[in-house]
Structures are given as structure tokens and as C-alpha cells.
Design an enzyme around this catalytic site. Structure first.
Site, PDB file in Angstrom:
ATOM      1  N   CYS A 289      -0.179   1.105  -6.076  1.00 15.60           N
ATOM      2  CA  CYS A 289      -0.345   2.553  -5.932  1.00 15.60           C
ATOM      3  C   CYS A 289       0.788   3.152  -5.101  1.00 15.60           C
ATOM      4  CB  CYS A 289      -1.704   2.859  -5.300  1.00 15.60           C
ATOM      5  SG  CYS A 289      -2.265   4.548  -5.626  1.00 15.60           S
TER       6      CYS A 289
ATOM      7  N   ASP B 111     -11.988   1.915   0.121  1.00 11.34           N
ATOM      8  CA  ASP B 111     -10.768   2.045   0.912  1.00 11.34           C
ATOM      9  C   ASP B 111     -11.142   2.326   2.363  1.00 11.34           C
ATOM     10  OD1 ASP B 111      -8.116   2.219   1.594  1.00 11.34           O
ATOM     11  OD2 ASP B 111      -7.675   3.992   0.365  1.00 11.34           O
TER      12      ASP B 111
END
Length: 261
Positions: A57, A183
Site C-alpha cells: 500500500c 490496522d
């Protein structure tokens, strides 16, 4: 009778939603009964213990997208939020998505506070097939997103593994996410979670869950072995000195460690 099964797709990201297919029996010819049995069991076990998918990412250039996909990344994520230091324009996002798809990786657009119309339009314009809903504003857009746009629903966790974000169902959404992503409290902080204490909500995603938060080449194998995620997600853990461009050595080491765990 022993059936041997293999995945029909080389790229793991494209395996989602497909079934395992019987191994052609001609490929077992010449083997004795014992060898056939061992071959069957080995391949069935391999199928059940498939390596996790990998999402790289925070990609900011088509060159980094090509690099990551060529090394085996299954998802290429880019930040679509303009206030982020790794945020990209629609023009750059289109090039990143094209580079990812050229090597059979799926492009992912990360959104924070955009509405459903904006998310759908930008994904359509840039050729992005998956929207990652990272903030409250973006998460509230879930009901208004097109059904053919896949969704990653981000849930934030304390370092101790306590989830702080409601599930889609808890927010009153009838549509489940395709994936959940666990996350840290602040994405890109580099702080790892306590993988032993994560309690992943069941029935809230149709395809599995991704683990993020403080992952890097040195700890991703341990994280995979403890938490057993469907996929792992990394951004700052594979960046170079500028915190933007990806480091080829780190990307390679991360993917090899994750898929070899």
C-alpha cells in the site's frame, strides 16, 4: 479414491471466488497406489494452507506498482485522499492501476472522508476495482457504493488488539464488506499490534481479512503464523529513506517472508 486439487489461478488475488479443480488424473499415471495417496494428501494440505495474499500500500508511482506486482504482490494500494503525504492524483492513480493490472495484481484505492459518489466516480475513472474505506466518512458510504465495486472495511485496533471501529453490521449496513482490514489506531504509524489478542469479527466479510499495522520483512512471518490472516498489508514497512518510494529489497523480502510463513 483420492482426489487431488489445485488452484486454477497463478495470481492469488484472482483466485478469490473460484473453486479448486481436480488435478488431471493423467498427471498421476505411473504412480503406485501409495505414491498417489501421498501426492493427494500433500496437495490437499497445500491447498488448505495457502500462503497469504500480500498488499503493498501507499504506492505513489507506476514504477513502484510494477516493481511490487512483479515481485508477487496481489494487491497494489494507493492513497486517494489528497491530504495524505502519499496521496496521488487521479492521473497517477490511473497509471498505477494500469501497471498493477498488467501483472495481474488488483488495484486498491484508499479513501478517508469521501462520499459514495466521489469514491465510485474516482474508482471508475482510474480503473480501480477495490475501494478501501479507511475513515468514518468513507465507511458511511458503503450502502451507496456500486455492487461491482469490492470493498475493504478498515477497523482500527489499539496496540493491545482491542478493536475500536464498529463492524458494517453494527453501523446498520446490510451489505457486508468483501474484506475486513485490521490496522493500528493511526495508519502508517509503523506500530505493531498484539497479534495474540486480536478477535476478528465473524460474518462481517465475504472473502476474509487483512492484517496491517507495523508489519515489516523482519516480523511478517511471525504475524502470519500467529494471527493467520487471509492477507497482509504493508506500507511504511517497505519504504525507502524518503518514506514515499518503495525499497525493492524490502518489498522482495517482505513478500518472500509472508508467502513462505
Amino acid at each position: 479414491r483420492f482426489e487431488v486439487y489445485v488452484y486454477t489461478s497463478y495470481n492469488m488475488a484472482n483466485m478469490v471466488g473460484t473453486s479448486l479443480q481436480p488435478f488431471h488424473k493423467a498427471q498421476l499415471q505411473g504412480l503406485g497406489p501409495r505414491s498417489r495417496k501421498q501426492c493427494s494428501l500433500a496437495r490437499v494440505c497445500a491447498a488448505k494452507q495457502a500462503a497469504p495474499l500480500v498488499k503493498i500500500c501507499g504506492v505513489t508511482s507506476p514504477e513502484d506498482a510494477h516493481l511490487a506486482a512483479e515481485m508477487g504482490a496481489d494487491f497494489i494500494g494507493m492513497i486517494m485522499w489528497p491530504k495524505a503525504k502519499r496521496g496521488v492524483s487521479d492521473e497517477v492513480a490511473t497509471k498505477i492501476a494500469s501497471a498493477a493490472k498488467a501483472l495481474s495484481a488488483q488495484p486498491v484505492g484508499v479513501f478517508v472522508d469521501e462520499d459514495a459518489e466521489t469514491i465510485a466516480r474516482r474508482c471508475r475513472t482510474c480503473g480501480i476495482s477495490i475501494a478501501q474505506l479507511h475513515g468514518d466518512g468513507a465507511r458511511s458510504s458503503l450502502p451507496g457504493l456500486p455492487e461491482d465495486l469490492q470493498v475493504i472495511w478498515v477497523m482500527h485496533s489499539t496496540p493491545e488488539g482491542e478493536l475500536q471501529t464498529p463492524t458494517p453490521q453494527a453501523m446498520g449496513h446490510s451489505r457486508p464488506a468483501d474484506w475486513l482490514l485490521i490496522d493500528g489506531l493511526q495508519g502508517g504509524s509503523g506500530q505493531a499490534l498484539d497479534w495474540t489478542k486480536l478477535n476478528i469479527p465473524e460474518g462481517q466479510s465475504s472473502k476474509g481479512w487483512l492484517l496491517a499495522g507495523g508489519l515489516k520483512p523482519e516480523n511478517v512471518a511471525q504475524a502470519v503464523n500467529i494471527a493467520r490472516p487471509y492477507a497482509v498489508d504493508v506500507s511504511s514497512g517497505v519504504c525507502g529513506p524518503d518514506g514515499l518510494r518503495k525499497d525493492a529489497s524490502k518489498v522482495s523480502s517482505f513478500i518472500k517472508a509472508a508467502k513462505g510463513a
